[in-house]
Write an enzyme that holds these catalytic residues in place. Structure first.
Site, PDB file in Angstrom:
ATOM      1  N   ASP A   1      29.330  27.184  41.060  1.00 53.51           N
ATOM      2  CA  ASP A   1      29.639  28.396  41.823  1.00 53.51           C
ATOM      3  C   ASP A   1      29.288  28.151  43.291  1.00 53.51           C
ATOM      4  O   ASP A   1      28.114  28.019  43.647  1.00 53.51           O
ATOM      5  CB  ASP A   1      28.845  29.580  41.265  1.00 53.51           C
ATOM      6  CG  ASP A   1      29.259  30.878  41.926  1.00 53.51           C
ATOM      7  OD1 ASP A   1      29.183  30.961  43.182  1.00 53.51           O
ATOM      8  OD2 ASP A   1      29.675  31.808  41.234  1.00 53.51           O
TER       9      ASP A   1
ATOM     10  N   THR B   1      38.419  39.090  33.220  1.00 54.21           N
ATOM     11  CA  THR B   1      39.883  38.997  33.364  1.00 54.21           C
ATOM     12  C   THR B   1      40.298  37.950  34.399  1.00 54.21           C
ATOM     13  O   THR B   1      41.470  37.572  34.450  1.00 54.21           O
ATOM     14  CB  THR B   1      40.449  40.351  33.833  1.00 54.21           C
ATOM     15  OG1 THR B   1      39.892  40.631  35.133  1.00 54.21           O
ATOM     16  CG2 THR B   1      40.067  41.479  32.889  1.00 54.21           C
TER      17      THR B   1
ATOM     18  N   ARG C   1      35.836  38.590  41.943  1.00 53.34           N
ATOM     19  CA  ARG C   1      36.598  38.208  40.760  1.00 53.34           C
ATOM     20  C   ARG C   1      35.933  38.806  39.526  1.00 53.34           C
ATOM     21  O   ARG C   1      34.730  38.635  39.331  1.00 53.34           O
ATOM     22  CB  ARG C   1      36.617  36.677  40.667  1.00 53.34           C
ATOM     23  CG  ARG C   1      37.519  36.138  39.601  1.00 53.34           C
ATOM     24  CD  ARG C   1      37.715  34.656  39.743  1.00 53.34           C
ATOM     25  NE  ARG C   1      36.589  33.874  39.259  1.00 53.34           N
ATOM     26  CZ  ARG C   1      36.698  32.623  38.830  1.00 53.34           C
ATOM     27  NH1 ARG C   1      37.866  32.029  38.845  1.00 53.34           N
ATOM     28  NH2 ARG C   1      35.646  31.964  38.416  1.00 53.34           N
TER      29      ARG C   1
ATOM     30  N   ASP D   1      26.861  30.704  44.960  1.00 58.05           N
ATOM     31  CA  ASP D   1      25.474  30.539  44.511  1.00 58.05           C
ATOM     32  C   ASP D   1      24.846  29.297  45.130  1.00 58.05           C
ATOM     33  O   ASP D   1      23.681  29.299  45.521  1.00 58.05           O
ATOM     34  CB  ASP D   1      25.410  30.413  42.987  1.00 58.05           C
ATOM     35  CG  ASP D   1      25.638  31.749  42.289  1.00 58.05           C
ATOM     36  OD1 ASP D   1      25.720  32.779  42.989  1.00 58.05           O
ATOM     37  OD2 ASP D   1      25.738  31.748  41.046  1.00 58.05           O
TER      38      ASP D   1
HETATM   39  N1  URA Z   1      34.576  29.856  42.245  1.00 62.04           N
HETATM   40  C1  URA Z   1      33.563  28.969  42.319  1.00 62.04           C
HETATM   41  O1  URA Z   1      32.609  29.172  43.056  1.00 62.04           O
HETATM   42  N2  URA Z   1      33.631  27.854  41.584  1.00 62.04           N
HETATM   43  C2  URA Z   1      34.669  27.571  40.784  1.00 62.04           C
HETATM   44  O2  URA Z   1      34.673  26.517  40.149  1.00 62.04           O
HETATM   45  C3  URA Z   1      35.726  28.510  40.713  1.00 62.04           C
HETATM   46  C4  URA Z   1      35.657  29.650  41.454  1.00 62.04           C
END
Ligand code: URA
Length: 213
Positions: free
Chosen positions: A204, A107, A103, A207
Site C-alpha cells: 500500500d 467493491t 477505494r 501506508d
Molecule cells: N494501491 C496501492 O497502494 N497499492 C496497490 O498495489 C494497489 C493500489
C-alpha cells in the site's frame, strides 16, 4: 493513450529498493521523491513552450519558455501527495490542484470525496500524480474530470502500473481521443491480486509513504 514504462538502470535500482519490505518510511519517501523527478523529466517531454529571445553577455540567443497558462499538477489524495515535491522540483511554476478518491476495499470502486480544480483548464497541460495504477478506476475518473474541464493534454505519472489498469484507461481514452493522454510509469507489473493490489508491487503506497493509520 500512450504508455511509457521507464527503461533506465537508475530508475530500476530505486524501484527495487522501493519494493523492498525492509525499506522504512523515511527512505521510501525520499526514493519516491527521486523517482518522480526522474519520471517527470520524461513526462514533460511534450510540455508546451514558446520561442523567445534571450540576451546573453555576448549576443541574442534563441530559447524557449513554458507557455502560459502554467501546467497544472494534480496529486491524487492521499498517496499522490508523496509525489508532489519531486514533480514541483522540475515544474516549480506549475499550479497545483487536488482530487481525493477513496477505494472501497470490497467493491474496488473509487468514490470522489474532494475536488479542488480550476473550472477551466483550456490550454493547460495537466499532470496527475498517483503512485499505483491498479484497477485504473481512479485514473479514469480523474482524467475524465480534467478532460471535461478542457485540459490540453493529460499525463499520469505512476510508480507502478498493472496491465489491467493500463487496459482500462486505454479503453476509456483510446488513441483517437481528442486530447493527448499519456501514462508514464517506473515499472509495469504482472497482475492484480484478488484485493486489487499490484503484484508483486510494493504494498500500500499510502501506508508506506505516511505510515499505517
Ligand atoms: N494501491 C496501492 O497502494 N497499492 C496497490 O498495489 C494497489 C493500489
Amino acid at each position: 493513450m500512450q504508455t511509457l514504462v521507464a527503461d533506465h538502470p537508475l530508475i530500476a535500482h530505486k524501484l527495487t529498493a522501493l519494493r523492498d519490505i525492509n525499506t522504512e518510511t523515511p527512505v521510501f519517501r525520499s526514493l519516491t521523491d527521486e523517482l518522480v523527478t526522474l519520471l517527470a523529466y520524461e513526462a514533460t517531454r511534450d510540455v508546451r513552450v514558446e520561442h523567445v529571445s534571450v540576451q546573453t553577455p555576448l549576443a541574442l540567443a534563441d530559447g524557449v519558455k513554458l507557455t502560459r497558462p502554467a501546467p497544472l499538477v494534480i496529486p491524487v489524495l492521499r498517496a499522490g501527495i508523496g509525489m508532489l515535491d519531486g514533480m514541483a522540483r522540475l515544474l516549480p511554476k506549475a499550479d497545483v490542484g487536488f482530487v481525493g478518491l477513496a477505494r472501497d476495499e470490497e467493491t474496488l470502486v473509487a468514490t470522489t470525496y474532494a475536488t479542488r480544480l480550476p473550472a477551466d483548464l483550456t490550454g493547460r497541460d495537466a499532470f496527475v500524480l498517483d503512485p499505483m495504477l491498479a484497477t485504473g478506476g481512479t485514473l479514469e475518473v480523474v482524467l475524465g474530470m480534467l478532460a471535461s474541464r478542457g485540459a490540453a493534454s493529460m499525463t499520469a505519472i505512476c510508480l507502478l502500473a498493472a496491465p489491467e489498469g493500463i487496459a482500462r484507461v486505454h479503453a476509456a481514452f483510446p488513441d483517437d481521443f481528442p486530447v493527448p493522454v499519456k501514462v508514464v510509469a517506473a515499472g509495469l507489473d504482472e497482475r492484480l491480486n484478488e484485493r486489487g493490489y499490484i503484484m508483486p508491487g510494493l504494498g500500500d503506497a499510502g501506508d508506506r509513504l505516511f505510515g499505517t493509520i
